[in-house]
Enzyme design. Structure first.
Site, PDB file in Angstrom:
ATOM      1  CE  LYS A  77      -1.417   2.638   3.088  1.00  0.00           C
ATOM      2  NZ  LYS A  77      -1.266   3.916   2.331  1.00  0.00           N
TER       3      LYS A  77
ATOM      4  CD  GLU B 246      12.581   4.125   8.429  1.00  0.00           C
ATOM      5  OE1 GLU B 246      12.506   5.123   9.191  1.00  0.00           O
ATOM      6  OE2 GLU B 246      12.469   4.182   7.207  1.00  0.00           O
TER       7      GLU B 246
ATOM      8  CB  CYS C 194      12.723   8.910   8.710  1.00  0.00           C
ATOM      9  SG  CYS C 194      13.458   7.650   7.660  1.00  0.00           S
TER      10      CYS C 194
ATOM     11  CD  GLU D 207      10.667  12.545  11.674  1.00  0.00           C
ATOM     12  OE1 GLU D 207      11.492  11.892  11.021  1.00  0.00           O
ATOM     13  OE2 GLU D 207       9.586  12.058  12.085  1.00  0.00           O
TER      14      GLU D 207
END
Length: 659
Positions: A355, A431, A465, A562
């Site tokens: 997906k 992750e 990331c 982040e």
């Protein structure tokens, strides 16, 4: 007369139609494979509507439908719009046949408006999407009838004779020019074929650089996802029964096809995701490297022979594929995140339902097309597109057929998926988010550290990331580092990814832009100074100026969140222990970086940093040959390297007795 638009590859003439309205008559050479039938048909007044139910119409319609089936493979046509009859009369042009009706309004930029006319369901006007009529968006195939008579319907007057053209309109032809047009797909890929959503729903995919519609893809849900899972399960016995060498050969062909089509794949990626084209092409090669690596590793899934615990016992350990794998990938690396998950799963003998992120499905679909060309059997690799990720994710996590979930994305969503997988005790590979420190010690090569920071922080406009989220410079070299970093950052060209020299593209969407703005505003309000950037770019849209913030402290939101944008907050520190404590003061543990020359300190800091990956005197750490993954709330498991293959295998112990 010839229109100026012909120079853009749209050969047509503009003439006056009935009622004085301009009509576009496309040159039949525009589509090299035309199909024309002429029929003189006398239609009495009031009986025209009956003609569309007649045997003659049905015969011609069937001939044309057969022809279109052949054209579909050649032109990658989208049958969503079916066959339409282009009727011209007294200032109003409509297109209709079967379950589709299109309205052509020359007063509004020669655009077509589609009205679905589903007579079977009695739903006369279900949807009216917008379809620009241009060479970049449409393929036209002529199917001509000539009618005689005074009209088709008694309440609509017509001239004695008129031309009716059946047009096949495709919104599947890309807005971009590809050397291999088959790579542009806008349907999901299930069981070896292209599929629409069961309810016909679609959602738009847009170019983040300008907001332009690229195409629409199926908005699938749990039903279609279950079908993909079942297809993967049906394909599993045959696929896992193949030898490792047989699977490796198909993977190798997939790799070769990716490399051969790297330019097109890069252009698709840039168009849907926004990153600069050279960077996108770099991702294609990086993504393909995982396919090459795991094609080789497939033949190295070694087991063990263990000394028996009895004289008549022999112990053997083998590794077997875990089964059907669900792979959920993010939008920031729409190509490489597919290959990094799918390649090891397929190499291990698993089958996959992927997906992709709703913002960037086209790269995954292009990879599915190449996988089909490479020879993967139907059902081995499936791609489900959706704008309803919770519904699809719910099926992937709840369905007991799925035995492994691999996910890259936010920690918040990762925790939710992990919780959902608990019900069927699935193996998970996660992750998740990062908050990478980038440390520059006073004995470092400052110029090299600046280059490393640029590569780590501003790649993909800071939307990775593992990019540097917090930059720490030791007190003695703080000012020098900030000055040199800001100078380099000012040189970064911002713009659409397809423009020459651009190194920073747009942020993925408005929400991403607003988050970056909010974080910078918070830092400035709490005392940070903007050395460069700090605002939206003059280009508008979702472009943001590459930014350097100085005098940042731990009380600002940029320290703990982040950023996912081109913003580098630089912190000052005094000594080694202080910066290690600061670097580890986060729930994340994905990647960390530091620059220094003292060998003893290099070892101490590398071992003390609580991160799954540490870059030492480098800002780039990702490679297929090394294990990628984090600790703490940054995830579980590893991708890439020999360890990546083991994530998709089960260890089985065999005990032989009576020997």
């Amino acid at each position: 007369m010839e229109s100026a638009n012909a120079s853009a590859g749209i050969p047509y003439e503009t003439k006056k139609g009935w009622g004085g309205q301009p009509t576009l008559l496309f040159d039949h050479e525009y589509v090299s494979d035309t199909f024309e039938l002429s029929d003189e048909v006398a239609i009495p007044i009031g009986r025209g509507c009956d003609f569309f139910q007649s045997a003659r119409f049905s015969q011609r319609h069937q001939q044309f439908t057969t022809h279109l089936a052949r054209l579909k493979a050649l032109y990658m046509l989208d049958t969503k719009f079916s066959v339409a009859a282009f009727l011209q009369y007294n200032g109003l042009e409509e297109v209709y046949a079967g379950n589709v009706r299109l309205r052509f309004n020359p007063r509004e930029g020669n655009d077509l408006y589609i009205v679905y006319n589903d007579l079977l369901n009695g739903n006369r006007k279900r949807e009216v999407p917008h379809l620009p009529f241009s060479s970049e968006r449409a393929v036209v195939v002529k199917y001509t009838y000539t009618f005689g008579g005074e009209g088709i319907c008694s309440n609509i007057p017509f001239p004695l004779s008129f031309l009716k053209e059946f047009l096949f309109i495709s919104n599947n032809k890309p807005m971009i020019s590809l050397q291999n047009p088959t790579l542009f797909q806008n349907k999901a890929f299930i069981n070896g074929g292209w599929a629409d959503a069961g309810n016909g729903k679609t959602y738009p995919v847009r170019n983040p650089a300008n907001g332009a519609l690229i195409t629409e893809v199926p908005d699938m849900g749990a039903i279609e996802t279950k079908r993909a899972i079942e297809a993967a399960n049906d394909a599993l016995p045959e696929w896992k029964a193949k030898t490792a060498g047989e699977r490796a050969a198909i993977l190798r062909r997939w790799y070769q096809l990716q490399m051969a089509n790297a330019d097109d794949l890069g252009l698709i990626l840039t168009t849907e995701q926004g990153k600069p084209l050279p960077e996108a092409k770099g991702e294609i090669k990086y993504g393909a490297s995982f396919v090459e690596w795991f094609a080789e590793e497939a033949k190295r899934a070694y087991g063990d022979v263990i000394p028996g615990h009895g004289a008549d016992k022999r112990i053997v350990v083998i590794k077997q594929p875990i089964g059907v794998v669900a792979a959920i990938t993010p939008w920031n690396f729409p190509n490489a995140m597919i290959t990094r998950k799918v390649a090891p799963a397929l190499a291990a003998g698993c089958t996959v339902v992927a997906k992709p992120a709703q913002d960037t499905p086209l790269s995954a679909l292009a990879l599915a097309e190449l996988a089909s060309q490479a020879g993967f059997p139907p059902g081995v690799f499936n791609v489900v597109t959706t704008n309803s990720p919770a519904e699809v994710g719910g099926e992937l996590t709840a369905n007991p057929i799925v035995r492994k979930l691999s996910f890259t994305g936010s920690t918040r969503v990762g925790k939710l998926l992990m919780e959902q997988c608990a019900g069927t005790v699935k193996k998970v590979g996660l992750e998740l988010g990062g908050n990478a420190p980038f440390i520059v010690f006073d004995d470092a090569d400052i110029d090299a550290a600046v280059e490393g920071a640029i590569a780590s922080k501003y790649r993909n406009a800071g939307q990775t990331c593992v990019c540097a989220n917090r930059l720490y410079a030791q007190d003695a070299i703080y000012d020098e580092f900030v000055e040199k970093l800001a100078k380099k950052v000012k040189e970064q060209k911002v713009g659409p990814g397809v423009e020459d020299g651009v190194v920073i593209g747009p942020l993925i969407n408005q929400a991403g832009l607003e988050k970056v703005e909010t974080l910078v505003a918070d830092a400035v309000e709490k005392g940070a100074s903007v050395v460069t950037g700090g605002r939206r770019h003059k280009l508008g849209g979702t472009f943001y100026e590459p930014t350097v913030l100085a005098n940042v402290n731990a009380g600002m939101r940029v320290t703990n969140e982040e950023i996912f944008g081109p913003v580098a907050p630089v912190y000052r520190f005094q000594d080694e222990l202080e910066v290690i404590a600061a670097a580890n003061s986060t729930q994340y543990g994905l990647a960390a970086y530091f620059y220094g020359r003292d060998v003893g300190r290099v070892w101490r800091v590398a071992e003390a940093l609580e991160y799954g990956m540490v870059g030492i005197n480098t800002g780039m750490i990702s490679t297929a040959v090394a294990p990628f993954g984090g600790v703490k709330e940054s995830g579980i498991g590893r991708e890439g390297s020999k360890y990546g293959l083991e994530e998709f295998m089960e260890v089985k112990y065999l005990c032989f007795g009576g020997i």
